[in-house]
Write a protein that holds these residues in place. Sequence first.
Motif, PDB file in Angstrom:
ATOM      1  N   GLY A  49      35.626  49.512  57.686  1.00  0.00           N
ATOM      2  CA  GLY A  49      34.694  48.837  58.523  1.00  0.00           C
ATOM      3  C   GLY A  49      33.320  49.671  58.444  1.00  0.00           C
ATOM      4  O   GLY A  49      32.564  49.347  59.460  1.00  0.00           O
ATOM      5  N   MET A  50      33.271  50.877  57.840  1.00  0.00           N
ATOM      6  CA  MET A  50      32.263  51.530  58.293  1.00  0.00           C
ATOM      7  C   MET A  50      31.160  51.293  57.162  1.00  0.00           C
ATOM      8  O   MET A  50      30.729  52.038  56.373  1.00  0.00           O
ATOM      9  CB  MET A  50      32.588  52.967  58.073  1.00  0.00           C
ATOM     10  N   ARG A  51      30.275  50.245  57.391  1.00  0.00           N
ATOM     11  CA  ARG A  51      29.650  49.670  56.348  1.00  0.00           C
ATOM     12  C   ARG A  51      27.965  50.129  56.576  1.00  0.00           C
ATOM     13  O   ARG A  51      27.230  50.396  55.655  1.00  0.00           O
ATOM     14  CB  ARG A  51      29.713  47.951  56.182  1.00  0.00           C
ATOM     15  N   ASP A  52      27.616  49.971  57.759  1.00  0.00           N
ATOM     16  CA  ASP A  52      26.096  50.113  58.090  1.00  0.00           C
ATOM     17  C   ASP A  52      25.697  51.380  57.811  1.00  0.00           C
ATOM     18  O   ASP A  52      24.463  51.767  57.403  1.00  0.00           O
ATOM     19  CB  ASP A  52      25.721  49.653  59.615  1.00  0.00           C
ATOM     20  N   LEU A  65      34.268  58.728  48.870  1.00  0.00           N
ATOM     21  CA  LEU A  65      35.252  58.058  49.826  1.00  0.00           C
ATOM     22  C   LEU A  65      34.397  56.904  50.336  1.00  0.00           C
ATOM     23  O   LEU A  65      34.717  55.950  51.120  1.00  0.00           O
ATOM     24  CB  LEU A  65      35.796  58.574  51.007  1.00  0.00           C
ATOM     25  N   ASN A  66      33.005  56.551  49.874  1.00  0.00           N
ATOM     26  CA  ASN A  66      32.391  55.534  50.358  1.00  0.00           C
ATOM     27  C   ASN A  66      33.087  54.150  50.265  1.00  0.00           C
ATOM     28  O   ASN A  66      32.863  53.409  51.502  1.00  0.00           O
ATOM     29  CB  ASN A  66      30.966  55.411  49.183  1.00  0.00           C
ATOM     30  N   ASP A  67      33.583  53.763  49.248  1.00  0.00           N
ATOM     31  CA  ASP A  67      34.281  52.477  49.196  1.00  0.00           C
ATOM     32  C   ASP A  67      35.341  52.380  50.265  1.00  0.00           C
ATOM     33  O   ASP A  67      35.406  51.342  50.804  1.00  0.00           O
ATOM     34  CB  ASP A  67      34.582  52.215  47.760  1.00  0.00           C
ATOM     35  N   ASP A  68      36.064  53.442  50.242  1.00  0.00           N
ATOM     36  CA  ASP A  68      37.179  53.393  51.404  1.00  0.00           C
ATOM     37  C   ASP A  68      36.743  53.307  52.532  1.00  0.00           C
ATOM     38  O   ASP A  68      37.769  52.632  53.306  1.00  0.00           O
ATOM     39  CB  ASP A  68      37.979  54.516  50.887  1.00  0.00           C
ATOM     40  N   LEU A  69      35.676  53.896  52.939  1.00  0.00           N
ATOM     41  CA  LEU A  69      35.515  53.635  54.419  1.00  0.00           C
ATOM     42  C   LEU A  69      34.681  52.543  54.587  1.00  0.00           C
ATOM     43  O   LEU A  69      34.826  52.250  55.574  1.00  0.00           O
ATOM     44  CB  LEU A  69      34.403  55.004  54.659  1.00  0.00           C
ATOM     45  N   PRO A  91      21.006  51.565  53.406  1.00  0.00           N
ATOM     46  CA  PRO A  91      19.525  51.743  53.591  1.00  0.00           C
ATOM     47  C   PRO A  91      19.148  50.527  54.148  1.00  0.00           C
ATOM     48  O   PRO A  91      19.493  49.174  54.084  1.00  0.00           O
ATOM     49  CB  PRO A  91      18.900  51.738  52.336  1.00  0.00           C
ATOM     50  N   TYR A  92      17.930  50.620  55.009  1.00  0.00           N
ATOM     51  CA  TYR A  92      17.407  49.666  55.758  1.00  0.00           C
ATOM     52  C   TYR A  92      18.258  49.268  56.928  1.00  0.00           C
ATOM     53  O   TYR A  92      17.648  48.386  57.745  1.00  0.00           O
ATOM     54  CB  TYR A  92      16.850  48.449  54.929  1.00  0.00           C
ATOM     55  N   VAL A  93      19.510  49.339  57.155  1.00  0.00           N
ATOM     56  CA  VAL A  93      20.168  49.034  58.017  1.00  0.00           C
ATOM     57  C   VAL A  93      20.876  50.397  58.971  1.00  0.00           C
ATOM     58  O   VAL A  93      21.016  50.142  60.287  1.00  0.00           O
ATOM     59  CB  VAL A  93      21.541  48.142  57.370  1.00  0.00           C
ATOM     60  N   ALA A  94      21.142  51.176  58.432  1.00  0.00           N
ATOM     61  CA  ALA A  94      21.599  52.421  58.954  1.00  0.00           C
ATOM     62  C   ALA A  94      20.833  52.911  60.096  1.00  0.00           C
ATOM     63  O   ALA A  94      19.795  52.830  60.025  1.00  0.00           O
ATOM     64  CB  ALA A  94      21.995  53.651  58.053  1.00  0.00           C
TER      65      ALA A  94
END
Length: 416
Positions: free
Chosen positions: A329-332, A321-325, A336-339
Amino acid sequence: MLSCLVPFYRSVVVTALALAAACSSATEPGTGTQAPILDALPRSLTTAELKLVASANDFSFALFRQLATANKDSNVFTSPLSASMALGMAMNGAAGSTYDQMRSALAFGTATDADINASYKSVIALLRGLDPTVDVRIANSIWYRNDFPFNQTFLDAGKTWFDAQVSALDFAKPSAVTTINDWVSSATAGKIPKIIDGIDDAQVMFLINAIYFKGAWRDKFDPAETKDTLFFGLAGSQPVRLMHRHGKINFMSTPEFAAVDLPYGNNAYTMTVIVPRAGLSVETLASSLQSGTWSSWMSNFHEITTDVWLPRLKLEWERDLNDDLMALGMRDAFTPYVADFTRMSPRGHELYVDKVKQKTYVDINEEGTEAAAVTSVGIGLVSLPPSLRVDRPYIFVIRERLSGTILFMGKIVRMP
């Protein structure tokens, strides 16, 4: 230079499992003793609980619309509620814009963390015990690498609010994979025997939710009336076993679709089957689903004596579901380096979500439901009582009607 830094980052795996399962009943079609109808919840929902149900349903429709768009030519069977719970556990470890984006995608609005967590806990208890004739199990677990530091407050939140099993494992041992998969198999009554094939060196945590549903129809379909016919879907005409039931049925009709609401057990849980009218695609109908219109539709069912034809269906579905989420708007959280998961671990800036995976299973038959997805519609002549023949693409939803909580959503465009 960038490639040299990547191995130092670690990932959290968020997994949502969902299962609906059929069960038999001693009640034969049209005979026997039925469970008393449940007309109201055991207690009124609090304002916070009502907000959580509304948020969960807003997320359900948003995720389902996204999945339907991304899978235009294939079936979908998902449990947004399961994804919401797994991500809800992870959100307790998020901070900064990572936290803000997760809150927004999960449609929590202005609700406080305290209200969100307390409402998850109470809604889990409500759904588990609402109908003694329907087996509803909701299980959560957190598995983490035993040599990686995690904040005790984060682990305790999983135990307290999600009733999660929290366990440290030596991820380097093959037995860790077996332990996690055994939990998954047990939580889904063996219908989903495993969720992971292995654990790589960068993975330090798995957050897993499983929902299991096992219910018999309140009024069963008579197996003697199940016939071989055709389903007219995107793959052309396909053979299908079409079940039939005649009797009092909750029915609704609009210019866009016809729908029936088929109850399980004591009528707390139902399956809503929606079939677009000729000329309207199931994709167009799926794209229009949202909380406001849904609530209006659910209030317009009325009981009539009619016929329903519904396909027997057995389906296994799986998707990352990564791309769907991220589209929601759930991108960060995935970057990596942002989360920012500093509420999860003192090394939270090294963490990110590398995968949100969901597997589902459904089996719809004359007795009840064992994980489901259905779509097909047929409208009777205006001069006759309307009926519903599901022999072409359709949408179905398994819901708890008294609180309005949606457990599963499906779009069927071809027979599996």
